[in-house]
Design a protein around this motif. Structure first.
Motif: not given
Ligand code: SMG
Ligand code: MG
Length: 377
Positions: A10-13, A43-55, A87-92
């Motif tokens: 993902v690319t993290l914005d 936690v909300s991760a905003e990536t170039s392909d959408g958002r993901g959630w964590g706690e 790091r900007r672009t990385f795999a989980p």
């Protein structure tokens, strides 16, 4: 088990952090204190392909572990999130490595990693269960019952949960509130699957009292001694017939390896937050499974986000004991997901939608938010 395929990078914005205060339906008392409000970081991760959630499953005080919410907020906002944005672009699967220069702070790291995993999987249309190797569509639901006013009140509380269908009861114990409480529950409900959790409240000097618990045919005794007492736990295990299960002590896959080598644990409670993330949790699962050691999924009073993730984890084949995966309503009248976990026939459903498979209730999220910050590059 099919091989686990890595997720696409993902690319993290940006990352948005929120502290939430969510009222509990009733106070929750353990050997170290009473909670009436769940303070949690979402936690909300905003990536170039959408958002993901964590706690992030810290509590407001460093009592269960050394981590606590304001500390997690500090390390996330000043160190962990900036390292990932850099790091900007990385795999989980690379997140843990990027965060490794920061020592400890595993709950903070776990919440951030989960948000990245969720974003990556949603973008791919793959479920967390497919990603981790879940093999069940529902998991047995156990409930953790806090210390009550007296044994009679405990019996009443346990009876209510049994009526709701919970298939395993865990009661919290501490010195002075152990034998009588356990005896009362055993007497009232016969042969129900029953276990106790001391949250580190004892020392080896209490071995005689703890050995008296053997009379109650418990599934296990959870974390009787301190977090760093691996050797003392091994000594205690030899004195007890009741299997010793470790929670607080298992802070990593390495700690699990050490505990198994020393004979400190016959059973392991796996909590992704405590060990630094769901991928580390899976490593512990794999290790325990290979060693023939049963594991079960612990709980940290998660919101619908972490509760969904835990249900998925518990669907891995080595999770052979019921987890602390109760219905959302056991703790909350209002959750922050649109379809909170419910108990049906003693089980909780494993979500199958993309990512964690739950949707955020934006209004509820907003209502419980007491602090927020959006961090960008
Ligand atoms: O999420 O059902 C839950 C809570 C389960 O008892 C529970 N967790 O030591 O296992 C444990 C405790 C940790 C949290 S105590 C505030
Ligand atoms: Mg515990």
């Amino acid at each position: 088990m099919p091989p686990r395929a890595p997720a696409a990078p993902v690319t993290l914005d940006a990352v948005e952090l929120r502290v939430l205060h969510i009222p509990l339906v009733s106070p929750f008392t353990t050997s170290f204190g009473t909670e009436t409000v769940r303070e949690v970081i979402i936690v909300s991760a905003e990536t170039s392909d959408g958002r993901g959630w964590g706690e992030v499953v810290t509590q407001s005080e460093p009592s269960y572990s050394s981590e606590y919410t304001q500390g997690a907020w500090d390390v996330l906002s000043r160190f962990l999130v900036p390292a990932l944005l850099e790091r900007r672009t990385f795999a989980p699967e690379e997140v843990a490595g990027v965060l490794r220069p920061v020592v400890g702070h595993r709950m903070a790291k776990a919440g951030l990693e989960l948000a990245v995993i969720d974003a990556a999987l949603r973008a791919e249309g793959r479920s967390f269960g497919q990603y981790l190797g879940a093999e069940k569509d529902r998991v047995p639901s156990g409930v953790s019952v806090g210390i009550q006013r007296d044994p009679a009140a405990l019996v009443e509380a346990v009876g209510g949960y049994l009526d709701e269908g919970y298939v395993r009861i865990k009661i919290k114990i501490k010195p002075g509130r152990d034998l009588d409480d356990t005896a009362a529950v055993r007497e009232a409900f016969g042969g129900i699957p029953l276990q106790v959790d001391a949250n580190s409240a004892y020392t080896l000097a209490d071995a005689d009292t703890l050995a008296e618990l053997d009379a109650f045919d418990l599934l296990l005794i959870e974390q009787p001694l301190q977090e760093d007492d691996l050797v003392d736990h091994a000594t205690l295990a030899k004195r007890l017939r009741t299997p010793v299960c470790l929670d607080e002590s298992i802070v990593s896959d390495k700690a699990a390896a050490d505990a198994l080598a020393l004979g400190s644990a016959a059973i392991i409670n796996i909590k992704a937050g405590r060990v630094g993330g769901y991928l580390e949790a899976v490593a512990i699962h794999d290790r325990a499974r290979a060693a023939g050691i049963p594991v079960w999924c612990g709980g940290m009073l998660e919101t619908g986000i972490g509760r969904a993730a835990n249900a998925v984890l518990a669907a891995l084949p080595g999770f052979s004991l019921p987890g602390d995966i109760s219905a959302s309503a056991r703790f909350y009248t209002q959750d922050i997901v649109t379809e909170p976990a419910v108990i049906e026939d003693g089980h909780v459903r494993v979500p199958t939608g993309p990512g964690l498979g739950v949707e955020i209730d934006a209004a509820a999220l907003e209502r419980f938010t007491v602090r927020r910050e959006r961090i960008t590059r």
